[in-house]
Motif scaffolding. Structure first.
Motif, PDB file in Angstrom:
ATOM      1  N   SER A  90      -5.749  -1.171  -6.352  1.00 24.78           N
ATOM      2  CA  SER A  90      -5.455  -1.479  -4.325  1.00 24.78           C
ATOM      3  C   SER A  90      -5.528   0.142  -4.432  1.00 24.78           C
ATOM      4  O   SER A  90      -6.334   0.388  -2.798  1.00 24.78           O
ATOM      5  CB  SER A  90      -4.347  -2.355  -3.964  1.00 24.78           C
ATOM      6  N   LEU A  91      -5.264   0.687  -4.801  1.00 25.26           N
ATOM      7  CA  LEU A  91      -4.823   2.220  -3.791  1.00 25.26           C
ATOM      8  C   LEU A  91      -6.539   2.519  -4.271  1.00 25.26           C
ATOM      9  O   LEU A  91      -6.668   3.151  -3.185  1.00 25.26           O
ATOM     10  CB  LEU A  91      -3.588   2.548  -4.556  1.00 25.26           C
ATOM     11  N   GLU A  92      -6.269   2.564  -5.865  1.00 24.78           N
ATOM     12  CA  GLU A  92      -7.811   3.411  -5.723  1.00 24.78           C
ATOM     13  C   GLU A  92      -8.410   2.611  -4.984  1.00 24.78           C
ATOM     14  O   GLU A  92      -9.944   3.420  -5.025  1.00 24.78           O
ATOM     15  CB  GLU A  92      -8.566   2.722  -7.408  1.00 24.78           C
ATOM     16  N   LEU A  93      -9.034   0.867  -4.719  1.00 27.85           N
ATOM     17  CA  LEU A  93     -10.019   0.233  -3.853  1.00 27.85           C
ATOM     18  C   LEU A  93     -10.177   0.849  -2.048  1.00 27.85           C
ATOM     19  O   LEU A  93     -10.992   1.866  -2.110  1.00 27.85           O
ATOM     20  CB  LEU A  93      -9.788  -0.716  -4.282  1.00 27.85           C
ATOM     21  N   VAL A  94      -8.775   0.864  -1.438  1.00 24.27           N
ATOM     22  CA  VAL A  94      -8.447   1.121  -0.488  1.00 24.27           C
ATOM     23  C   VAL A  94      -9.138   3.076  -0.213  1.00 24.27           C
ATOM     24  O   VAL A  94      -9.663   3.185   0.833  1.00 24.27           O
ATOM     25  CB  VAL A  94      -7.296   1.382  -0.125  1.00 24.27           C
ATOM     26  N   THR A  95      -8.889   4.020  -1.517  1.00 16.48           N
ATOM     27  CA  THR A  95      -8.763   5.124  -1.300  1.00 16.48           C
ATOM     28  C   THR A  95     -10.724   5.226  -1.778  1.00 16.48           C
ATOM     29  O   THR A  95     -11.684   6.146  -0.585  1.00 16.48           O
ATOM     30  CB  THR A  95      -8.686   5.868  -2.735  1.00 16.48           C
ATOM     31  N   GLN A  96     -11.153   4.264  -1.881  1.00 17.49           N
ATOM     32  CA  GLN A  96     -12.721   4.685  -2.344  1.00 17.49           C
ATOM     33  C   GLN A  96     -13.617   3.714  -1.198  1.00 17.49           C
ATOM     34  O   GLN A  96     -13.976   4.843  -0.315  1.00 17.49           O
ATOM     35  CB  GLN A  96     -13.410   3.959  -3.368  1.00 17.49           C
ATOM     36  N   LEU A 136     -11.756   0.533  11.254  1.00 13.17           N
ATOM     37  CA  LEU A 136     -11.744   0.075  10.256  1.00 13.17           C
ATOM     38  C   LEU A 136     -10.379   0.201   9.985  1.00 13.17           C
ATOM     39  O   LEU A 136      -9.726   0.939   9.361  1.00 13.17           O
ATOM     40  CB  LEU A 136     -12.838   0.463   8.730  1.00 13.17           C
ATOM     41  N   ALA A 137      -9.016  -0.947   9.089  1.00 13.59           N
ATOM     42  CA  ALA A 137      -7.945  -1.526   8.543  1.00 13.59           C
ATOM     43  C   ALA A 137      -8.691  -2.109   7.472  1.00 13.59           C
ATOM     44  O   ALA A 137      -9.338  -2.502   7.720  1.00 13.59           O
ATOM     45  CB  ALA A 137      -7.270  -1.194   9.585  1.00 13.59           C
ATOM     46  N   PHE A 138      -7.012  -2.816   6.611  1.00 17.42           N
ATOM     47  CA  PHE A 138      -7.028  -3.284   5.451  1.00 17.42           C
ATOM     48  C   PHE A 138      -5.518  -4.307   5.701  1.00 17.42           C
ATOM     49  O   PHE A 138      -4.855  -3.946   6.708  1.00 17.42           O
ATOM     50  CB  PHE A 138      -6.825  -1.878   4.627  1.00 17.42           C
ATOM     51  N   ASP A 139      -6.292  -4.867   5.120  1.00 20.17           N
ATOM     52  CA  ASP A 139      -5.278  -5.749   4.647  1.00 20.17           C
ATOM     53  C   ASP A 139      -4.553  -6.517   3.235  1.00 20.17           C
ATOM     54  O   ASP A 139      -5.710  -6.092   2.168  1.00 20.17           O
ATOM     55  CB  ASP A 139      -5.357  -7.468   5.428  1.00 20.17           C
ATOM     56  N   LEU A 140      -3.441  -6.790   2.887  1.00 23.62           N
ATOM     57  CA  LEU A 140      -2.999  -7.383   1.334  1.00 23.62           C
ATOM     58  C   LEU A 140      -3.016  -9.009   1.621  1.00 23.62           C
ATOM     59  O   LEU A 140      -2.672  -9.198   2.531  1.00 23.62           O
ATOM     60  CB  LEU A 140      -2.344  -6.981   0.738  1.00 23.62           C
ATOM     61  N   GLU A 141      -3.808  -9.392   0.606  1.00 18.47           N
ATOM     62  CA  GLU A 141      -3.439 -11.097   0.675  1.00 18.47           C
ATOM     63  C   GLU A 141      -3.007 -11.871  -0.143  1.00 18.47           C
ATOM     64  O   GLU A 141      -2.534 -13.156  -0.318  1.00 18.47           O
ATOM     65  CB  GLU A 141      -4.782 -11.669   0.051  1.00 18.47           C
TER      66      GLU A 141
END
Length: 333
Positions: free
Chosen positions: A48-54, A89-94
């Motif tokens: 998830s860190l790699e994805l959000v960074t990208q 743009l922000a993010f969430d974890l499911e």
């Protein structure tokens, strides 16, 4: 509908891969706020860190996005030419899985734009029970500490995909408003992913908001050709929620999947991760931004709500004002 409203989209999904194309999100109107999923139960912290960074890197390179640090980034009280020409743009974890059991990772993800997290995705984990579990024991001790940590850091505690008892436990423990980012009402369509009136009332009692989704199997309108029916069903769920808990506690979290083919393939290849209530309807159907907003020839949600007697102010609250209000209470920057 004659124009595209500014929209607070509390949950949508790009492919959970480094190859995800952030420019797909431009299908939403400029000026909107989007919360994009960056992981659920299969993902590790590193994934998830790699994805959000990208995604952050790609968004900034594109130039049509602004990354969210605080509520004014997400939903400015006085919109400017810059904010009206970009998407927040922000993010969430499911699932709590990508935290790998370390609550310090909440702060780490928050620094990268995480603003919403739900403890369990469908099935029990270290935090609590999911909506597909036959035994429902609610939040664990770790899960209770997770909710307190989300409160402290400034991240929405989200009850979607959780079991009934887990959702009620979140409402009991949280010291700030909780949300259901993308959940419909079981009273209108009985499905284990939809929430009971008791859950909705408990959420509203915290000051929270329920985001209605546009997924066919959670609306009872999963025929591929029934695009207009899905929008009308979303309006029905919003109207039901407004009657049940008040217009100020209902919003939109369409759960639109830009990786629909991947998700449907996952259902076929790993049916044990879901249930018959996911599998019995065939290929899942979603409500795309164009249908939601009425720009595709399908009558949009704004018009459908107006036909049900919702005022312009009510519709503005549903389309974003309600989630923005609770973000001002929950987020710390």
């Amino acid at each position: 509908m004659s124009h595209e409203p500014r929209l607070w989209e509390q949950h949508c999904c790009l492919p959970l891969l480094p190859t995800a194309d952030v420019t797909e999100l431009i299908r939403y109107p400029l000026g909107s706020y989007l919360s994009v999923n960056i992981g659920y139960s299969p993902q590790t912290t590193r994934d998830s860190l790699e994805l959000v960074t990208q995604l952050r890197r790609d968004a900034l390179t594109d130039g049509r996005f602004r990354l969210v640090h605080d509520i004014e980034d997400a939903w400015p009280s006085t919109p400017t030419a810059e904010t009206e020409s970009t998407i927040a743009l922000a993010f969430d974890l499911e699932d709590a899985g990508p935290l790998d059991g370390d609550l310090d990772n909440v702060e780490l993800f928050h620094e990268l734009g995480l603003r919403s997290l739900l403890p369990t995705y469908n099935h029990a984990n270290a935090a609590g029970c999911g909506c597909l579990d036959t035994e429902d024991t609610g939040l664990t001790a770790y899960g209770r500490n997770l909710i307190r940590t989300l409160n402290e850091v400034g991240v929405f505690a989200d009850g979607s995909h959780c079991s009934r008892r887990t959702g009620l436990d979140i409402a009991e423990i949280t010291s700030v408003p909780m949300i259901y980012s993308h959940s419909n009402f079981a009273a209108l369509w009985e499905h284990p992913r939809n929430i009971a009136d008791e859950q909705a009332k408990a959420c509203a009692a915290t000051g929270g908001v329920i985001g209605v989704n546009g997924v066919g199997i959670f609306l009872g309108r999963n025929e591929p050709a029934d695009r207009a029916g899905r929008v009308e069903a979303m309006a029905d769920h919003i109207a039901y929620g407004a009657e049940l808990v008040g217009i100020e506690h209902v919003g939109v979290g369409s759960d639109y999947s830009f990786d629909a083919d991947d998700f449907n393939r996952e259902l076929i290849e790993n049916p044990e991760s879901y249930s018959e209530e996911y599998l019995r309807y065939g290929q899942l159907q979603w409500t795309p931004p164009e249908d939601l907003l009425g720009t595709s020839g399908v009558r949009g949600l704004d018009a459908a709500l107006a036909d049900r007697g919702f005022s312009a102010a009510d519709r503005a609250a549903v389309f974003g004002g309600n989630f923005a209000r609770v973000a001002r209470q929950v987020w710390h920057g």
